[in-house]
Design a protein around this motif. Structure first.
Motif, PDB file in Angstrom:
ATOM      1  N   LEU A  87       2.656   0.944 -12.334  1.00  0.00           N
ATOM      2  CA  LEU A  87       1.831  -0.440 -12.117  1.00  0.00           C
ATOM      3  C   LEU A  87       0.202  -0.068 -11.403  1.00  0.00           C
ATOM      4  N   MET A  88      -0.257  -1.944 -11.566  1.00  0.00           N
ATOM      5  CA  MET A  88      -1.471  -1.098 -10.498  1.00  0.00           C
ATOM      6  C   MET A  88      -0.713  -0.860  -8.932  1.00  0.00           C
ATOM      7  N   HIS A  89      -1.649  -0.674  -8.309  1.00  0.00           N
ATOM      8  CA  HIS A  89      -1.444   0.043  -6.680  1.00  0.00           C
ATOM      9  C   HIS A  89      -2.985   0.623  -5.959  1.00  0.00           C
ATOM     10  N   GLU A  90      -3.245   0.751  -5.135  1.00  0.00           N
ATOM     11  CA  GLU A  90      -4.365   0.272  -4.506  1.00  0.00           C
ATOM     12  C   GLU A  90      -4.046   1.506  -3.451  1.00  0.00           C
ATOM     13  N   PHE A  91      -5.609   1.973  -2.414  1.00  0.00           N
ATOM     14  CA  PHE A  91      -5.171   2.941  -1.698  1.00  0.00           C
ATOM     15  C   PHE A  91      -6.000   2.486  -0.253  1.00  0.00           C
ATOM     16  N   VAL A  92      -5.651   1.566   0.517  1.00  0.00           N
ATOM     17  CA  VAL A  92      -6.553   0.569   1.647  1.00  0.00           C
ATOM     18  C   VAL A  92      -6.714   1.531   3.185  1.00  0.00           C
ATOM     19  N   LEU A  93      -7.586   1.665   3.067  1.00  0.00           N
ATOM     20  CA  LEU A  93      -7.713   2.589   5.240  1.00  0.00           C
ATOM     21  C   LEU A  93      -8.091   1.152   5.768  1.00  0.00           C
ATOM     22  N   GLY A  94      -7.371   1.809   6.929  1.00  0.00           N
ATOM     23  CA  GLY A  94      -7.122   0.686   7.627  1.00  0.00           C
ATOM     24  C   GLY A  94      -6.738   0.199   9.051  1.00  0.00           C
ATOM     25  N   THR A  95      -5.902  -0.311   9.627  1.00  0.00           N
ATOM     26  CA  THR A  95      -5.511  -0.017  11.484  1.00  0.00           C
ATOM     27  C   THR A  95      -4.582  -1.259  10.506  1.00  0.00           C
ATOM     28  N   LYS A  96      -3.625  -1.224  11.413  1.00  0.00           N
ATOM     29  CA  LYS A  96      -2.400  -2.249  11.358  1.00  0.00           C
ATOM     30  C   LYS A  96      -2.169  -3.587  11.201  1.00  0.00           C
ATOM     31  N   LYS A  97      -3.420  -3.822  11.606  1.00  0.00           N
ATOM     32  CA  LYS A  97      -3.957  -5.264  12.648  1.00  0.00           C
ATOM     33  C   LYS A  97      -5.039  -5.283  10.634  1.00  0.00           C
ATOM     34  N   GLU A  98      -5.750  -4.824  10.949  1.00  0.00           N
ATOM     35  CA  GLU A  98      -6.292  -5.655   9.423  1.00  0.00           C
ATOM     36  C   GLU A  98      -5.532  -5.138   7.852  1.00  0.00           C
ATOM     37  N   LEU A  99      -4.790  -4.409   7.475  1.00  0.00           N
ATOM     38  CA  LEU A  99      -3.920  -4.187   6.912  1.00  0.00           C
ATOM     39  C   LEU A  99      -2.921  -5.352   6.659  1.00  0.00           C
ATOM     40  N   ASP A 100      -2.389  -5.729   7.822  1.00  0.00           N
ATOM     41  CA  ASP A 100      -1.220  -6.952   7.568  1.00  0.00           C
ATOM     42  C   ASP A 100      -1.904  -7.883   7.027  1.00  0.00           C
ATOM     43  N   GLU A 101      -3.441  -8.248   7.570  1.00  0.00           N
ATOM     44  CA  GLU A 101      -4.054  -9.423   7.487  1.00  0.00           C
ATOM     45  C   GLU A 101      -3.995  -9.362   5.922  1.00  0.00           C
ATOM     46  N   HIS A 102      -5.170  -8.311   5.805  1.00  0.00           N
ATOM     47  CA  HIS A 102      -5.228  -8.708   4.344  1.00  0.00           C
ATOM     48  C   HIS A 102      -3.679  -8.479   3.268  1.00  0.00           C
TER      49      HIS A 102
END
Length: 171
Positions: A87-102
């Motif tokens: 499957l397609m996957h991704e790796f995204v750095l951030g804060t918990k808040k930013e990741l939740d929103e994204h």
């Protein structure tokens, strides 16, 4: 009438900065110059400044290996991310808040494209890369924000230790 509404929605999203991908294209290669914008979790790094490489694997069982890392404040690292799944996957750095929103946006717009220096969209069997400078101490996160992967627990932690007391994790 439906086509007018679709056009209005597309225009609104375009003006808001939301972009859409074409199918399951591999977006792991940046399409232009890297934007160096300070984030809570750091800033895009210069590849020549990276003294070590952190190697991650992503799998279809919705896990990262490793799922926790520790880096020293001010350290620039090369993050190599191999997609061992189908499957397609991704790796995204951030804060918990930013990741939740994204993640919430990804559920609404699953084909949303990514072209940020703290994100790597990686096709099955391929490897993506991020070069990042962790210039702020603290606890941060990384995740796969492909629709439903984040909700399934495809997440990890980054501990950035203040430079005076840091013990970086092994390469």
């Amino acid at each position: 009438m439906k086509s007018i509404k679709a056009l209005m929605l597309a225009s609104t999203l375009a003006l808001s900065g939301v972009a859409f991908a074409h199918g399951d294209e591999d977006h792991s290669e940046p399409s232009g110059p890297i934007r160096k914008e300070q984030k809570d979790w750091g800033i895009a790094g210069d590849a020549r400044a990276a003294k070590r490489t952190l190697i991650f694997k992503m799998t279809d069982d919705m896990h990262f290996t490793p799922d926790r890392i520790q880096v020293k404040q001010g350290e620039t690292v090369r993050i190599s991310i191999k997609n061992d799944g189908k499957l397609m996957h991704e790796f995204v750095l951030g804060t918990k808040k930013e990741l939740d929103e994204h993640a919430a946006l990804m559920v609404k717009f699953p084909s949303m494209a990514h072209d940020e220096p703290y994100m790597a969209h990686v096709a099955p069997g391929k490897t993506g890369e991020i070069v990042w400078t962790f210039n702020r101490a603290g606890d941060f996160d990384f995740a796969c924000l492909v629709a439903d992967h984040y909700e399934a627990g495809m997440v990890g932690k980054v501990k950035v230790v203040a430079s005076s007391s840091a013990k970086p994790s092994p390469p």
